[in-house]
Write a protein that holds these residues in place. Structure first.
Motif, PDB file in Angstrom:
ATOM      1  N   LEU A 231       0.780  -1.267  -0.118  1.00  0.00           N
ATOM      2  CA  LEU A 231       0.145   0.029  -0.079  1.00  0.00           C
ATOM      3  C   LEU A 231       0.863   1.377  -0.033  1.00  0.00           C
ATOM      4  O   LEU A 231       0.187   2.231  -0.522  1.00  0.00           O
ATOM      5  CB  LEU A 231      -0.718   0.070   1.090  1.00  0.00           C
ATOM      6  CG  LEU A 231      -1.886   1.050   1.434  1.00  0.00           C
ATOM      7  CD1 LEU A 231      -3.012   0.793   0.218  1.00  0.00           C
ATOM      8  CD2 LEU A 231      -2.928   0.845   2.363  1.00  0.00           C
ATOM      9  N   ALA A 232       1.962   1.000   0.595  1.00  0.00           N
ATOM     10  CA  ALA A 232       2.764   2.309   0.654  1.00  0.00           C
ATOM     11  C   ALA A 232       3.280   2.911  -0.552  1.00  0.00           C
ATOM     12  O   ALA A 232       3.327   4.221  -0.816  1.00  0.00           O
ATOM     13  CB  ALA A 232       4.306   1.972   1.337  1.00  0.00           C
ATOM     14  N   ARG A 233       3.277   2.182  -1.916  1.00  0.00           N
ATOM     15  CA  ARG A 233       3.386   2.963  -3.036  1.00  0.00           C
ATOM     16  C   ARG A 233       2.550   3.732  -3.567  1.00  0.00           C
ATOM     17  O   ARG A 233       2.712   4.637  -4.227  1.00  0.00           O
ATOM     18  CB  ARG A 233       4.048   1.557  -4.094  1.00  0.00           C
ATOM     19  CG  ARG A 233       4.308   2.189  -5.564  1.00  0.00           C
ATOM     20  CD  ARG A 233       5.329   3.221  -5.537  1.00  0.00           C
ATOM     21  NE  ARG A 233       5.615   3.774  -6.852  1.00  0.00           N
ATOM     22  CZ  ARG A 233       5.037   4.625  -7.369  1.00  0.00           C
ATOM     23  NH1 ARG A 233       3.898   5.234  -6.646  1.00  0.00           N
ATOM     24  NH2 ARG A 233       4.964   5.034  -8.613  1.00  0.00           N
ATOM     25  N   LEU A 234       1.284   3.224  -3.102  1.00  0.00           N
ATOM     26  CA  LEU A 234       0.168   3.948  -3.589  1.00  0.00           C
ATOM     27  C   LEU A 234      -0.045   5.257  -3.021  1.00  0.00           C
ATOM     28  O   LEU A 234      -0.512   6.296  -3.460  1.00  0.00           O
ATOM     29  CB  LEU A 234      -1.215   2.983  -3.307  1.00  0.00           C
ATOM     30  CG  LEU A 234      -2.635   3.451  -3.989  1.00  0.00           C
ATOM     31  CD1 LEU A 234      -2.523   3.610  -5.329  1.00  0.00           C
ATOM     32  CD2 LEU A 234      -3.516   2.525  -3.456  1.00  0.00           C
ATOM     33  N   VAL A 235       0.362   5.130  -1.700  1.00  0.00           N
ATOM     34  CA  VAL A 235       0.254   6.548  -1.097  1.00  0.00           C
ATOM     35  C   VAL A 235       1.170   7.914  -1.896  1.00  0.00           C
ATOM     36  O   VAL A 235       0.556   8.959  -1.790  1.00  0.00           O
ATOM     37  CB  VAL A 235       1.200   6.502   0.319  1.00  0.00           C
ATOM     38  CG1 VAL A 235       1.209   7.917   1.139  1.00  0.00           C
ATOM     39  CG2 VAL A 235       0.211   5.473   1.379  1.00  0.00           C
ATOM     40  N   ARG A 236       1.989   7.801  -2.393  1.00  0.00           N
ATOM     41  CA  ARG A 236       2.518   8.655  -3.290  1.00  0.00           C
ATOM     42  C   ARG A 236       2.434   8.700  -4.540  1.00  0.00           C
ATOM     43  O   ARG A 236       2.951   9.509  -5.269  1.00  0.00           O
ATOM     44  CB  ARG A 236       4.243   8.521  -3.074  1.00  0.00           C
ATOM     45  CG  ARG A 236       4.878   7.611  -3.969  1.00  0.00           C
ATOM     46  CD  ARG A 236       6.484   7.767  -3.907  1.00  0.00           C
ATOM     47  NE  ARG A 236       7.166   7.010  -5.056  1.00  0.00           N
ATOM     48  CZ  ARG A 236       7.696   5.936  -4.535  1.00  0.00           C
ATOM     49  NH1 ARG A 236       7.917   5.369  -3.550  1.00  0.00           N
ATOM     50  NH2 ARG A 236       8.480   5.436  -5.816  1.00  0.00           N
ATOM     51  N   ASP A 237       1.215   8.041  -4.961  1.00  0.00           N
ATOM     52  CA  ASP A 237       0.784   8.200  -6.398  1.00  0.00           C
ATOM     53  C   ASP A 237       0.430   9.820  -6.747  1.00  0.00           C
ATOM     54  O   ASP A 237       0.113  10.504  -5.883  1.00  0.00           O
ATOM     55  CB  ASP A 237      -0.350   7.477  -6.691  1.00  0.00           C
ATOM     56  CG  ASP A 237      -0.195   6.379  -7.850  1.00  0.00           C
ATOM     57  OD1 ASP A 237       0.467   6.818  -8.704  1.00  0.00           O
ATOM     58  OD2 ASP A 237      -0.728   5.598  -7.763  1.00  0.00           O
ATOM     59  N   ARG A 238       0.666  10.098  -8.034  1.00  0.00           N
ATOM     60  CA  ARG A 238       0.654  11.512  -8.357  1.00  0.00           C
ATOM     61  C   ARG A 238       1.482  12.413  -7.281  1.00  0.00           C
ATOM     62  O   ARG A 238       1.071  13.629  -7.091  1.00  0.00           O
ATOM     63  CB  ARG A 238      -0.699  11.933  -8.509  1.00  0.00           C
ATOM     64  CG  ARG A 238      -1.819  11.235  -9.015  1.00  0.00           C
ATOM     65  CD  ARG A 238      -3.158  11.746  -9.402  1.00  0.00           C
ATOM     66  NE  ARG A 238      -3.940  10.685  -9.652  1.00  0.00           N
ATOM     67  CZ  ARG A 238      -5.113  11.161 -10.500  1.00  0.00           C
ATOM     68  NH1 ARG A 238      -5.544  12.032 -10.734  1.00  0.00           N
ATOM     69  NH2 ARG A 238      -5.959   9.964 -10.421  1.00  0.00           N
ATOM     70  N   VAL A 239       2.911  12.000  -7.166  1.00  0.00           N
ATOM     71  CA  VAL A 239       3.585  12.697  -6.041  1.00  0.00           C
ATOM     72  C   VAL A 239       3.920  14.308  -6.938  1.00  0.00           C
ATOM     73  O   VAL A 239       4.130  15.245  -6.269  1.00  0.00           O
ATOM     74  CB  VAL A 239       4.727  12.044  -5.986  1.00  0.00           C
ATOM     75  CG1 VAL A 239       5.825  11.786  -7.312  1.00  0.00           C
ATOM     76  CG2 VAL A 239       5.539  12.622  -4.943  1.00  0.00           C
ATOM     77  N   GLU A 240       4.076  14.372  -8.085  1.00  0.00           N
ATOM     78  CA  GLU A 240       4.215  15.691  -8.768  1.00  0.00           C
ATOM     79  C   GLU A 240       3.003  16.675  -8.276  1.00  0.00           C
ATOM     80  O   GLU A 240       3.374  17.890  -8.144  1.00  0.00           O
ATOM     81  CB  GLU A 240       4.593  15.766 -10.307  1.00  0.00           C
ATOM     82  CG  GLU A 240       2.989  15.212 -10.893  1.00  0.00           C
ATOM     83  CD  GLU A 240       3.024  13.520 -11.053  1.00  0.00           C
ATOM     84  OE1 GLU A 240       2.189  13.111 -11.704  1.00  0.00           O
ATOM     85  OE2 GLU A 240       3.971  12.786 -10.209  1.00  0.00           O
ATOM     86  N   ASP A 241       1.676  16.299  -8.258  1.00  0.00           N
ATOM     87  CA  ASP A 241       0.586  16.817  -7.881  1.00  0.00           C
ATOM     88  C   ASP A 241       0.746  17.336  -6.496  1.00  0.00           C
ATOM     89  O   ASP A 241       0.313  18.569  -6.080  1.00  0.00           O
ATOM     90  CB  ASP A 241      -0.705  16.330  -8.198  1.00  0.00           C
ATOM     91  CG  ASP A 241      -0.845  15.888  -9.798  1.00  0.00           C
ATOM     92  OD1 ASP A 241      -0.066  16.880 -10.614  1.00  0.00           O
ATOM     93  OD2 ASP A 241      -1.517  15.201 -10.027  1.00  0.00           O
ATOM     94  N   LEU A 242       1.143  16.510  -5.621  1.00  0.00           N
ATOM     95  CA  LEU A 242       1.393  16.675  -4.181  1.00  0.00           C
ATOM     96  C   LEU A 242       2.223  17.814  -4.132  1.00  0.00           C
ATOM     97  O   LEU A 242       1.905  18.535  -3.091  1.00  0.00           O
ATOM     98  CB  LEU A 242       1.602  15.311  -3.606  1.00  0.00           C
ATOM     99  CG  LEU A 242       0.526  14.247  -3.649  1.00  0.00           C
ATOM    100  CD1 LEU A 242       1.227  12.901  -2.866  1.00  0.00           C
ATOM    101  CD2 LEU A 242      -0.703  14.578  -2.486  1.00  0.00           C
ATOM    102  N   ILE A 243       3.284  17.818  -4.686  1.00  0.00           N
ATOM    103  CA  ILE A 243       4.255  18.477  -4.276  1.00  0.00           C
ATOM    104  C   ILE A 243       4.109  20.147  -4.701  1.00  0.00           C
ATOM    105  O   ILE A 243       4.323  20.906  -4.037  1.00  0.00           O
ATOM    106  CB  ILE A 243       5.630  18.093  -4.913  1.00  0.00           C
ATOM    107  CG1 ILE A 243       6.177  16.730  -4.393  1.00  0.00           C
ATOM    108  CG2 ILE A 243       6.774  19.212  -4.889  1.00  0.00           C
ATOM    109  CD1 ILE A 243       6.701  16.952  -3.100  1.00  0.00           C
TER     110      ILE A 243
END
Length: 304
Positions: A231-243
């Protein structure tokens, strides 16, 4: 057909084989032989394709749409075959062939059901995408087969930890985050919960629209361990949008809470594995010359 490997695949494999890649040189011939042995008709090579395999859209001898996937040994295609066979189409793409047809040099040839590669969960609005992706992932978390030979989370992260330590020694800027990630790994492995067969590299783009079921997972790099690691990999999905978002850190914390609760995973363990996997990916990106990706991942890791 020429079976020219997509540039994305060439670049990605170049990161793991900087001195040249014998498999890439043999790939056109391997693909032609695999098609001829199965008497298939080729439609096209999937573009831009993946980072570890050549994906070819084909039709079998009876006209059934299918996908022919060829991958080098270091991408662990036989492990993928074993996982897909164990899942039997439940939550994942269906394996259409138990073993390679005939003596195909290099092995690593998978024949799979045809999904809709142009439609992934990532195309949905974020909240819906996370919901559908999480539901798909839950179906994959099953007991591993008896006597399995899958890599374990401890083994995989152990290899990664060695590379991370080397990165920290050579790059003082990443050293504090690496130390925090390695400490988290040690604590997480001290008392792991139930072990399940995991996808291993799950994210929204790995969930495609299908005909048998609305959404099915593809491209596993299977590993056996606790669900929080997957599940940990899913947490950072779309990391560019989060940043890019001023509320990215708060959104990440809410995402961890929501995913942990919906899939009955311990929130602190999910946060710990998210930290480890983000730092590992960031340090690796920095090491192989992808500074932009590294910057995003390492900044994300500071929020954890």
């Amino acid at each position: 057909m020429a079976f020219e490997p997509p540039r994305r695949l060439v670049r990605a494999l170049g990161e793991t084989a900087p001195d040249g890649d014998e498999w890439l040189e043999k790939l056109p011939g391997l693909a032609r032989q695999a098609v001829e042995l199965r008497e298939m008709t080729v439609e096209r090579v999937q573009m831009p394709g993946g980072r570890s395999s050549l994906v070819v859209l084909v039709r079998t001898a009876d006209g059934t749409p299918a996908v022919l996937k060829l991958a080098p040994a270091r991408a662990r295609p036989e492990s993928e075959r074993a996982a897909l066979a164990h899942w039997g189409g439940r939550g994942a793409v269906q394996l259409l062939e138990d073993a390679p047809a005939g003596p195909v040099p290099g092995e690593g040839v998978l024949l799979l059901e045809r999904l809709h590669p142009e439609v992934s969960v990532r195309s949905l609005p974020e909240a819906r995408a996370l919901l559908e992706a999480a539901g798909t992932l839950r179906r994959l978390w099953v007991e591993p087969p008896a006597g399995h030979s899958f890599e374990t989370v401890e083994e995989r992260t152990g290899r990664q930890a060695e590379a991370m330590r080397a990165s920290a020694e050579a790059d003082a800027e990443v050293a504090p985050l690496v130390e925090a990630a390695l400490t988290a790994r040690t604590e997480l492995l001290a008392a792991p919960p139930a072990r399940r067969l995991l996808h291993g590299t799950f994210r929204q783009s790995k969930v495609l629209a299908g005909d048998r079921m609305p959404w099915l997972a593809v491209g596993p790099d299977p590993v056996v361990g606790e669900a929080a690691f997957d599940l940990a990999r899913l947490v950072r999905d779309r990391v560019e949008d989060l940043i890019a978002s001023p509320s990215g850190a708060a959104t990440t914390r809410r995402r961890i809470k929501r995913l942990a609760e919906s899939l009955e995973v311990d929130r602190d363990r999910l946060r710990g594995w998210t930290l480890f996997r983000a730092v590992e990916s960031g340090a690796r990106a920095r090491r192989v010359g992808r500074p932009k990706d590294a910057e995003l991942l390492l900044e994300f890791a500071t929020w954890l």
